[in-house]
Design a protein around this motif. Structure first.
Motif, PDB file in Angstrom:
ATOM      1  N   VAL A  34      -4.264  13.082   4.954  1.00  0.00           N
ATOM      2  CA  VAL A  34      -5.422  12.808   5.806  1.00  0.00           C
ATOM      3  C   VAL A  34      -5.303  11.521   6.625  1.00  0.00           C
ATOM      4  O   VAL A  34      -6.135  11.267   7.480  1.00  0.00           O
ATOM      5  CB  VAL A  34      -6.719  12.746   4.965  1.00  0.00           C
ATOM      6  CG1 VAL A  34      -7.019  14.091   4.345  1.00  0.00           C
ATOM      7  CG2 VAL A  34      -6.622  11.684   3.898  1.00  0.00           C
ATOM      8  N   ALA A  35      -4.301  10.692   6.356  1.00  0.00           N
ATOM      9  CA  ALA A  35      -4.139   9.426   7.081  1.00  0.00           C
ATOM     10  C   ALA A  35      -2.680   9.280   7.515  1.00  0.00           C
ATOM     11  O   ALA A  35      -1.847  10.130   7.229  1.00  0.00           O
ATOM     12  CB  ALA A  35      -4.542   8.256   6.187  1.00  0.00           C
ATOM     13  N   THR A  36      -2.394   8.184   8.192  1.00  0.00           N
ATOM     14  CA  THR A  36      -1.038   7.907   8.651  1.00  0.00           C
ATOM     15  C   THR A  36      -0.125   7.639   7.455  1.00  0.00           C
ATOM     16  O   THR A  36      -0.514   6.940   6.525  1.00  0.00           O
ATOM     17  CB  THR A  36      -1.045   6.670   9.565  1.00  0.00           C
ATOM     18  OG1 THR A  36      -1.955   6.899  10.633  1.00  0.00           O
ATOM     19  CG2 THR A  36       0.332   6.390  10.126  1.00  0.00           C
ATOM     20  N   ASN A  37       1.072   8.204   7.471  1.00  0.00           N
ATOM     21  CA  ASN A  37       2.064   7.915   6.430  1.00  0.00           C
ATOM     22  C   ASN A  37       2.417   6.442   6.502  1.00  0.00           C
ATOM     23  O   ASN A  37       2.426   5.852   7.578  1.00  0.00           O
ATOM     24  CB  ASN A  37       3.304   8.770   6.617  1.00  0.00           C
ATOM     25  CG  ASN A  37       2.974  10.237   6.507  1.00  0.00           C
ATOM     26  OD1 ASN A  37       2.122  10.635   5.729  1.00  0.00           O
ATOM     27  ND2 ASN A  37       3.635  11.046   7.291  1.00  0.00           N
ATOM     28  N   LYS A  38       2.728   5.821   5.359  1.00  0.00           N
ATOM     29  CA  LYS A  38       2.915   4.379   5.347  1.00  0.00           C
ATOM     30  C   LYS A  38       4.064   3.961   4.436  1.00  0.00           C
ATOM     31  O   LYS A  38       4.140   4.377   3.290  1.00  0.00           O
ATOM     32  CB  LYS A  38       1.622   3.713   4.872  1.00  0.00           C
ATOM     33  CG  LYS A  38       1.631   2.219   5.003  1.00  0.00           C
ATOM     34  CD  LYS A  38       0.264   1.651   4.706  1.00  0.00           C
ATOM     35  CE  LYS A  38       0.267   0.167   4.917  1.00  0.00           C
ATOM     36  NZ  LYS A  38      -1.027  -0.427   4.611  1.00  0.00           N
ATOM     37  N   TYR A  39       4.962   3.128   4.978  1.00  0.00           N
ATOM     38  CA  TYR A  39       5.997   2.451   4.195  1.00  0.00           C
ATOM     39  C   TYR A  39       5.301   1.275   3.525  1.00  0.00           C
ATOM     40  O   TYR A  39       4.620   0.496   4.175  1.00  0.00           O
ATOM     41  CB  TYR A  39       7.116   2.003   5.143  1.00  0.00           C
ATOM     42  CG  TYR A  39       7.825   0.747   4.737  1.00  0.00           C
ATOM     43  CD1 TYR A  39       8.827   0.796   3.773  1.00  0.00           C
ATOM     44  CD2 TYR A  39       7.503  -0.473   5.304  1.00  0.00           C
ATOM     45  CE1 TYR A  39       9.479  -0.357   3.389  1.00  0.00           C
ATOM     46  CE2 TYR A  39       8.148  -1.626   4.916  1.00  0.00           C
ATOM     47  CZ  TYR A  39       9.128  -1.564   3.960  1.00  0.00           C
ATOM     48  OH  TYR A  39       9.767  -2.697   3.568  1.00  0.00           O
ATOM     49  N   LEU A  40       5.453   1.120   2.214  1.00  0.00           N
ATOM     50  CA  LEU A  40       4.763   0.045   1.502  1.00  0.00           C
ATOM     51  C   LEU A  40       5.680  -1.105   1.128  1.00  0.00           C
ATOM     52  O   LEU A  40       5.367  -2.257   1.406  1.00  0.00           O
ATOM     53  CB  LEU A  40       4.071   0.601   0.248  1.00  0.00           C
ATOM     54  CG  LEU A  40       3.028   1.684   0.530  1.00  0.00           C
ATOM     55  CD1 LEU A  40       2.540   2.302  -0.761  1.00  0.00           C
ATOM     56  CD2 LEU A  40       1.871   1.116   1.325  1.00  0.00           C
ATOM     57  N   THR A  41       6.811  -0.814   0.463  1.00  0.00           N
ATOM     58  CA  THR A  41       7.727  -1.876   0.053  1.00  0.00           C
ATOM     59  C   THR A  41       9.163  -1.369   0.048  1.00  0.00           C
ATOM     60  O   THR A  41       9.406  -0.169  -0.033  1.00  0.00           O
ATOM     61  CB  THR A  41       7.424  -2.396  -1.368  1.00  0.00           C
ATOM     62  OG1 THR A  41       7.595  -1.342  -2.294  1.00  0.00           O
ATOM     63  CG2 THR A  41       6.045  -2.973  -1.491  1.00  0.00           C
ATOM     64  N   CYS A  42      10.098  -2.298   0.104  1.00  0.00           N
ATOM     65  CA  CYS A  42      11.511  -2.012  -0.103  1.00  0.00           C
ATOM     66  C   CYS A  42      12.131  -3.292  -0.652  1.00  0.00           C
ATOM     67  O   CYS A  42      12.264  -4.281   0.058  1.00  0.00           O
ATOM     68  CB  CYS A  42      12.199  -1.585   1.177  1.00  0.00           C
ATOM     69  SG  CYS A  42      13.926  -1.143   0.903  1.00  0.00           S
ATOM     70  N   ASP A  43      12.459  -3.256  -1.945  1.00  0.00           N
ATOM     71  CA  ASP A  43      12.973  -4.443  -2.638  1.00  0.00           C
ATOM     72  C   ASP A  43      14.124  -4.051  -3.550  1.00  0.00           C
ATOM     73  O   ASP A  43      14.345  -2.871  -3.815  1.00  0.00           O
ATOM     74  CB  ASP A  43      11.870  -5.069  -3.497  1.00  0.00           C
ATOM     75  CG  ASP A  43      10.705  -5.567  -2.683  1.00  0.00           C
ATOM     76  OD1 ASP A  43      10.932  -6.384  -1.769  1.00  0.00           O
ATOM     77  OD2 ASP A  43       9.568  -5.149  -2.953  1.00  0.00           O
ATOM     78  N   LEU A  44      14.825  -5.069  -4.076  1.00  0.00           N
ATOM     79  CA  LEU A  44      15.806  -4.811  -5.115  1.00  0.00           C
ATOM     80  C   LEU A  44      15.076  -4.186  -6.303  1.00  0.00           C
ATOM     81  O   LEU A  44      13.983  -4.618  -6.661  1.00  0.00           O
ATOM     82  CB  LEU A  44      16.488  -6.099  -5.567  1.00  0.00           C
ATOM     83  CG  LEU A  44      17.551  -6.640  -4.639  1.00  0.00           C
ATOM     84  CD1 LEU A  44      17.964  -8.049  -5.072  1.00  0.00           C
ATOM     85  CD2 LEU A  44      18.754  -5.735  -4.609  1.00  0.00           C
TER      86      LEU A  44
END
Length: 50
Positions: A34-44
């Motif tokens: 129902v909303a925009t897809n979202k990248y949240l984090t990218c970490d080790l």
């Protein structure tokens, strides 16, 4: 956002900067119906300890 999408944890190997040894990273991405897809984090990825 209960029931409105899916959370993906994507784990992959990559070289950080000019390192010769690949490291394990983990990305967290939200796919929503129902909303925009979202990248949240990218970490080790944290080490698996016990």
């Amino acid at each position: 956002m209960a029931g409105a999408g899916v959370m993906f944890f994507i784990t992959f190997l990559a070289k950080q900067d000019s390192s010769h040894e690949p490291k394990t990273f983990q990305a967290k991405v939200r796919y929503s119906y129902v909303a925009t897809n979202k990248y949240l984090t990218c970490d080790l990825k944290p080490p698996q300890g016990g």
